[in-house]
Design a protein around this motif. Sequence first.
Motif, PDB file in Angstrom:
ATOM      1  N   ASP A  21      -1.595  56.970  11.887  1.00  0.00           N
ATOM      2  CA  ASP A  21      -0.226  57.469  11.850  1.00  0.00           C
ATOM      3  C   ASP A  21      -0.078  58.723  12.701  1.00  0.00           C
ATOM      4  OD1 ASP A  21       0.968  55.655   9.817  1.00  0.00           O
ATOM      5  OD2 ASP A  21      -0.532  56.571   8.512  1.00  0.00           O
ATOM      6  N   MET A  22      -1.171  59.479  12.769  1.00  0.00           N
ATOM      7  CA  MET A  22      -1.097  60.787  13.410  1.00  0.00           C
ATOM      8  C   MET A  22      -2.491  61.226  13.814  1.00  0.00           C
ATOM      9  SD  MET A  22       0.457  64.290  11.768  1.00  0.00           S
ATOM     10  CE  MET A  22      -0.040  65.891  12.424  1.00  0.00           C
ATOM     11  N   LEU A  51      -3.641  64.199  26.295  1.00  0.00           N
ATOM     12  CA  LEU A  51      -2.981  63.938  27.567  1.00  0.00           C
ATOM     13  C   LEU A  51      -3.289  62.526  28.070  1.00  0.00           C
ATOM     14  CD1 LEU A  51      -3.458  67.404  29.267  1.00  0.00           C
ATOM     15  CD2 LEU A  51      -1.267  66.245  28.946  1.00  0.00           C
ATOM     16  N   VAL A  52      -4.517  62.062  27.812  1.00  0.00           N
ATOM     17  CA  VAL A  52      -4.875  60.684  28.167  1.00  0.00           C
ATOM     18  C   VAL A  52      -4.019  59.711  27.357  1.00  0.00           C
ATOM     19  CG1 VAL A  52      -6.712  58.953  28.117  1.00  0.00           C
ATOM     20  CG2 VAL A  52      -7.232  61.291  28.833  1.00  0.00           C
ATOM     21  N   LEU A  53      -3.892  59.965  26.050  1.00  0.00           N
ATOM     22  CA  LEU A  53      -3.087  59.091  25.185  1.00  0.00           C
ATOM     23  C   LEU A  53      -1.616  59.120  25.585  1.00  0.00           C
ATOM     24  CD1 LEU A  53      -4.644  59.987  21.704  1.00  0.00           C
ATOM     25  CD2 LEU A  53      -5.321  58.161  23.271  1.00  0.00           C
ATOM     26  N   LYS A  54      -1.145  60.289  25.988  1.00  0.00           N
ATOM     27  CA  LYS A  54       0.249  60.406  26.441  1.00  0.00           C
ATOM     28  C   LYS A  54       0.478  59.531  27.672  1.00  0.00           C
ATOM     29  CE  LYS A  54       3.529  63.695  28.454  1.00  0.00           C
ATOM     30  NZ  LYS A  54       3.730  65.092  28.929  1.00  0.00           N
ATOM     31  N   THR A  55      -0.438  59.578  28.619  1.00  0.00           N
ATOM     32  CA  THR A  55      -0.316  58.762  29.830  1.00  0.00           C
ATOM     33  C   THR A  55      -0.251  57.280  29.494  1.00  0.00           C
ATOM     34  OG1 THR A  55      -1.513  60.422  31.122  1.00  0.00           O
ATOM     35  CG2 THR A  55      -1.424  58.203  32.039  1.00  0.00           C
ATOM     36  N   MET A  73       1.061  56.271  24.167  1.00  0.00           N
ATOM     37  CA  MET A  73       0.663  56.076  22.778  1.00  0.00           C
ATOM     38  C   MET A  73       1.182  57.143  21.822  1.00  0.00           C
ATOM     39  SD  MET A  73      -3.275  54.904  23.519  1.00  0.00           S
ATOM     40  CE  MET A  73      -3.685  54.870  21.763  1.00  0.00           C
ATOM     41  N   LEU A  74       1.839  58.184  22.349  1.00  0.00           N
ATOM     42  CA  LEU A  74       2.313  59.275  21.505  1.00  0.00           C
ATOM     43  C   LEU A  74       3.827  59.244  21.384  1.00  0.00           C
ATOM     44  CD1 LEU A  74       0.074  62.202  22.838  1.00  0.00           C
ATOM     45  CD2 LEU A  74      -0.427  60.541  21.021  1.00  0.00           C
ATOM     46  N   ALA A  86       2.764  56.661  18.298  1.00  0.00           N
ATOM     47  CA  ALA A  86       3.960  55.829  18.449  1.00  0.00           C
ATOM     48  C   ALA A  86       3.843  54.564  17.607  1.00  0.00           C
ATOM     49  CB  ALA A  86       4.153  55.465  19.916  1.00  0.00           C
ATOM     50  N   GLY A  87       4.920  54.257  16.900  1.00  0.00           N
ATOM     51  CA  GLY A  87       4.953  53.037  16.109  1.00  0.00           C
ATOM     52  C   GLY A  87       4.505  53.187  14.677  1.00  0.00           C
TER      53      GLY A  87
END
Length: 340
Positions: free
Chosen positions: A78-79, A89-93, A96-97, A258-259
């Motif tokens: 969830d978080m 930053l990798v996950l943001k690209t 996924m956030l 996200a999600g």
Amino acid sequence: MTIMNRLYLTAAISALCTSMAFAETELTVYTAVEAEDLARYAETFNQDHPDIKVNWVRDSTGVITAKLLAEKNNPQADMVWGLAATSLLVLKTEGMLEPYAPAGLDKLDPKFRDGDNPPSWVGMDAWVASVCFNTVEGEKLGLTAPTSWMDLTKPEYAGHVVMPNPASSGTGFLDVSSWLQIFGEEKGWEFMDGLHNNIAAYTHSGSKPCKMAASGETVIGVSFAFRGAKSKADGAPIDIIVPSEGIGWDMEASALIAGTANEEAAKTLLDWSITPKAMEMYNVGYAVVAIPGIAKPVEYFPEGITDAMIDNDFEWAANNRSAILEEWTNRYDTKSEPKG
């Protein structure tokens, strides 16, 4: 309906209402926070929000990052509460956030937040690289204390240096990515070639090299400054060295996945994670926190260390993470400790 039945019904309704009032929402929270701190984090949060239960999934930075990426199409978390900003930053690209501006965002030092509005992640605290040198063991072996990163390539230190593996440790990755920024890529890899000659082992924990130096298992542990300060305060015969070329750093940060089906509860936790109360809690384990003016002085923490922190290019480090780790693994992984 008899009076007795009415009493039973009233009691049953009251019990049901109480149960509903205190029903817990459970959050699956991925983290790389030191295992010894997790119970304290959840307990402090639950003082204010007893209706939200935190179920931790904890591992080293590299493992948690890889796990999240593997679950991209079927998120299980969830978080994230406490993962290196370079990993987020990798996950943001990867999309996924979930962007979200938590309450109190304006109180954070601007360095401790994603630059987008709303931000995809927010910072908690920072840890900075340093070298832990065991003065007793060094004297026995006739070794002088290093003053720079380049000193660690001297032949006299052969077999006496331990550092974290950057593929599994956030501290290890900030070391490697900062050396490539400090020296430039070509000379950075040349430096690490020389350093590798002196390495006894690469650990899968960022704090372990300093703990090993503190206990005399090694002379030199490349680790982070707060761990060194705590070990010295506990009586370990170590010096905490800030190399003259400058030091890398990273921050622990948090974000919504996200999600998530528990978005409101996750937002409540993210809101709370940047409150002054949370910052005071982080200060137990970190000398630098995201809200200016809250952190209390830490005994034996090197003075002026913030001046030695490089202007870390987090975007560059995140965008090149895979290539850096692949190159590092191909060159040096043979000296890594077994996992598990």
